[in-house]
Motif scaffolding. Structure first.
Motif, PDB file in Angstrom:
ATOM      1  N   ILE A   9       4.673  -3.881   7.502  1.00  0.00           N
ATOM      2  CA  ILE A   9       3.514  -4.739   7.316  1.00  0.00           C
ATOM      3  C   ILE A   9       2.404  -3.876   6.742  1.00  0.00           C
ATOM      4  O   ILE A   9       2.113  -2.794   7.249  1.00  0.00           O
ATOM      5  CB  ILE A   9       3.070  -5.372   8.651  1.00  0.00           C
ATOM      6  N   GLY A  10       1.777  -4.363   5.669  1.00  0.00           N
ATOM      7  CA  GLY A  10       0.682  -3.651   5.042  1.00  0.00           C
ATOM      8  C   GLY A  10      -0.635  -4.367   5.272  1.00  0.00           C
ATOM      9  O   GLY A  10      -0.681  -5.586   5.371  1.00  0.00           O
ATOM     10  N   VAL A  11      -1.697  -3.575   5.366  1.00  0.00           N
ATOM     11  CA  VAL A  11      -3.050  -4.104   5.507  1.00  0.00           C
ATOM     12  C   VAL A  11      -3.899  -3.459   4.425  1.00  0.00           C
ATOM     13  O   VAL A  11      -3.917  -2.242   4.278  1.00  0.00           O
ATOM     14  CB  VAL A  11      -3.641  -3.783   6.905  1.00  0.00           C
ATOM     15  N   ASP A  12      -4.582  -4.283   3.646  1.00  0.00           N
ATOM     16  CA  ASP A  12      -5.505  -3.804   2.619  1.00  0.00           C
ATOM     17  C   ASP A  12      -6.839  -4.473   2.894  1.00  0.00           C
ATOM     18  O   ASP A  12      -6.879  -5.576   3.464  1.00  0.00           O
ATOM     19  CB  ASP A  12      -4.980  -4.184   1.228  1.00  0.00           C
ATOM     20  N   GLN A  13      -7.933  -3.832   2.517  1.00  0.00           N
ATOM     21  CA  GLN A  13      -9.240  -4.429   2.778  1.00  0.00           C
ATOM     22  C   GLN A  13     -10.256  -3.941   1.762  1.00  0.00           C
ATOM     23  O   GLN A  13     -10.038  -2.944   1.071  1.00  0.00           O
ATOM     24  CB  GLN A  13      -9.705  -4.103   4.190  1.00  0.00           C
ATOM     25  N   VAL A  41      -9.897 -10.079  -7.217  1.00  0.00           N
ATOM     26  CA  VAL A  41      -9.719  -8.814  -6.501  1.00  0.00           C
ATOM     27  C   VAL A  41      -8.249  -8.429  -6.571  1.00  0.00           C
ATOM     28  O   VAL A  41      -7.381  -9.233  -6.266  1.00  0.00           O
ATOM     29  CB  VAL A  41     -10.149  -8.953  -5.019  1.00  0.00           C
ATOM     30  N   ARG A  42      -7.978  -7.195  -6.983  1.00  0.00           N
ATOM     31  CA  ARG A  42      -6.612  -6.680  -7.022  1.00  0.00           C
ATOM     32  C   ARG A  42      -6.374  -5.826  -5.783  1.00  0.00           C
ATOM     33  O   ARG A  42      -7.223  -5.034  -5.395  1.00  0.00           O
ATOM     34  CB  ARG A  42      -6.383  -5.838  -8.275  1.00  0.00           C
ATOM     35  N   PHE A  43      -5.212  -6.003  -5.178  1.00  0.00           N
ATOM     36  CA  PHE A  43      -4.851  -5.176  -4.033  1.00  0.00           C
ATOM     37  C   PHE A  43      -4.579  -3.755  -4.509  1.00  0.00           C
ATOM     38  O   PHE A  43      -4.210  -3.528  -5.663  1.00  0.00           O
ATOM     39  CB  PHE A  43      -3.615  -5.748  -3.328  1.00  0.00           C
ATOM     40  N   SER A  44      -4.723  -2.784  -3.594  1.00  0.00           N
ATOM     41  CA  SER A  44      -4.483  -1.388  -3.976  1.00  0.00           C
ATOM     42  C   SER A  44      -3.018  -1.147  -4.328  1.00  0.00           C
ATOM     43  O   SER A  44      -2.696  -0.219  -5.072  1.00  0.00           O
ATOM     44  CB  SER A  44      -4.928  -0.441  -2.865  1.00  0.00           C
ATOM     45  N   GLU A  45      -2.141  -2.016  -3.801  1.00  0.00           N
ATOM     46  CA  GLU A  45      -0.719  -1.982  -4.148  1.00  0.00           C
ATOM     47  C   GLU A  45      -0.166  -3.380  -3.873  1.00  0.00           C
ATOM     48  O   GLU A  45      -0.686  -4.091  -3.009  1.00  0.00           O
ATOM     49  CB  GLU A  45      -0.065  -0.871  -3.318  1.00  0.00           C
ATOM     50  N   ALA A  46       0.828  -3.774  -4.618  1.00  0.00           N
ATOM     51  CA  ALA A  46       1.370  -5.129  -4.480  1.00  0.00           C
ATOM     52  C   ALA A  46       2.072  -5.315  -3.140  1.00  0.00           C
ATOM     53  O   ALA A  46       2.715  -4.395  -2.623  1.00  0.00           O
ATOM     54  CB  ALA A  46       2.337  -5.436  -5.612  1.00  0.00           C
ATOM     55  N   PHE A  47       1.938  -6.507  -2.586  1.00  0.00           N
ATOM     56  CA  PHE A  47       2.685  -6.890  -1.398  1.00  0.00           C
ATOM     57  C   PHE A  47       4.055  -7.404  -1.838  1.00  0.00           C
ATOM     58  O   PHE A  47       4.269  -7.740  -3.009  1.00  0.00           O
ATOM     59  CB  PHE A  47       1.947  -7.997  -0.631  1.00  0.00           C
ATOM     60  N   ARG A  48       4.991  -7.512  -0.918  1.00  0.00           N
ATOM     61  CA  ARG A  48       6.328  -8.047  -1.241  1.00  0.00           C
ATOM     62  C   ARG A  48       6.274  -9.564  -1.444  1.00  0.00           C
ATOM     63  O   ARG A  48       6.977 -10.128  -2.272  1.00  0.00           O
ATOM     64  CB  ARG A  48       7.296  -7.696  -0.116  1.00  0.00           C
ATOM     65  N   ALA A 103      -6.381  -8.290   3.831  1.00  0.00           N
ATOM     66  CA  ALA A 103      -5.083  -8.895   3.518  1.00  0.00           C
ATOM     67  C   ALA A 103      -4.019  -8.248   4.401  1.00  0.00           C
ATOM     68  O   ALA A 103      -3.977  -7.026   4.534  1.00  0.00           O
ATOM     69  CB  ALA A 103      -4.739  -8.693   2.055  1.00  0.00           C
ATOM     70  N   ILE A 104      -3.179  -9.102   4.994  1.00  0.00           N
ATOM     71  CA  ILE A 104      -2.098  -8.622   5.857  1.00  0.00           C
ATOM     72  C   ILE A 104      -0.811  -9.288   5.390  1.00  0.00           C
ATOM     73  O   ILE A 104      -0.753 -10.514   5.271  1.00  0.00           O
ATOM     74  CB  ILE A 104      -2.355  -8.979   7.332  1.00  0.00           C
ATOM     75  N   GLY A 105       0.181  -8.479   5.104  1.00  0.00           N
ATOM     76  CA  GLY A 105       1.428  -9.050   4.635  1.00  0.00           C
ATOM     77  C   GLY A 105       2.552  -8.042   4.579  1.00  0.00           C
ATOM     78  O   GLY A 105       2.389  -6.860   4.869  1.00  0.00           O
ATOM     79  N   GLU A 106       3.699  -8.550   4.184  1.00  0.00           N
ATOM     80  CA  GLU A 106       4.906  -7.741   4.087  1.00  0.00           C
ATOM     81  C   GLU A 106       4.839  -6.862   2.840  1.00  0.00           C
ATOM     82  O   GLU A 106       4.474  -7.329   1.761  1.00  0.00           O
ATOM     83  CB  GLU A 106       6.111  -8.677   4.019  1.00  0.00           C
ATOM     84  N   VAL A 107       5.186  -5.601   2.997  1.00  0.00           N
ATOM     85  CA  VAL A 107       5.216  -4.672   1.867  1.00  0.00           C
ATOM     86  C   VAL A 107       6.641  -4.188   1.647  1.00  0.00           C
ATOM     87  O   VAL A 107       7.473  -4.219   2.556  1.00  0.00           O
ATOM     88  CB  VAL A 107       4.258  -3.467   2.072  1.00  0.00           C
ATOM     89  N   SER A 108       6.894  -3.752   0.450  1.00  0.00           N
ATOM     90  CA  SER A 108       8.230  -3.256   0.117  1.00  0.00           C
ATOM     91  C   SER A 108       8.471  -1.888   0.732  1.00  0.00           C
ATOM     92  O   SER A 108       7.548  -1.133   1.002  1.00  0.00           O
ATOM     93  CB  SER A 108       8.389  -3.166  -1.406  1.00  0.00           C
TER      94      SER A 108
END
Length: 116
Positions: A9-13, A41-48, A103-108
């Motif tokens: 799980i990734g968290v970006d803010q 807004v672009r995330f620092s890295e893409a979520f899955r 943002a909270i979500g699944e990451v690769s």
């Protein structure tokens, strides 16, 4: 409820100035009726998969002589980015707004397999 599969799980803010219109006389400050501002807004890295995004006010500068009306939302959420949206209406006068987001979500994972 969004259930996340996988163990990563990734968290970006972030914190984004959406507009500042007091000095320029923009319509958020001088106008009336429905008004809206958007900021991509672009995330620092893409979520899955597209994450869940929470939005909050971190700064707002408003005129005290009118009712304060606002709607804050995250729209067009995808794996790589989303849009911060600020809306107001009627006689509300807003000089500037900054929104914070998480943002909270699944990451690769490097262990993921892509089967075609």
């Amino acid at each position: 409820m969004k259930k996340l599969s996988g163990s990563r799980i990734g968290v970006d803010q972030g914190d984004e100035e959406v507009f500042s219109e007091f000095a320029t006389g923009g319509d958020m400050w001088t106008g009336e009726g429905s008004r809206e501002r958007r900021k991509r807004v672009r995330f620092s890295e893409a979520f899955r998969t597209p994450p869940m995004v929470h939005v909050g006010l971190s700064l707002w500068d408003v005129d005290q002589r009118a009712n304060v009306r606002a709607e804050l939302v995250a729209e067009k959420v995808c794996k790589e980015a989303f849009e911060l949206v600020f809306r107001t209406w009627a006689d509300t006068r807003i000089a500037r707004v900054r929104l914070s987001w998480m943002a909270i979500g699944e990451v690769s994972s490097e262990d993921d397999w892509d089967l075609y």
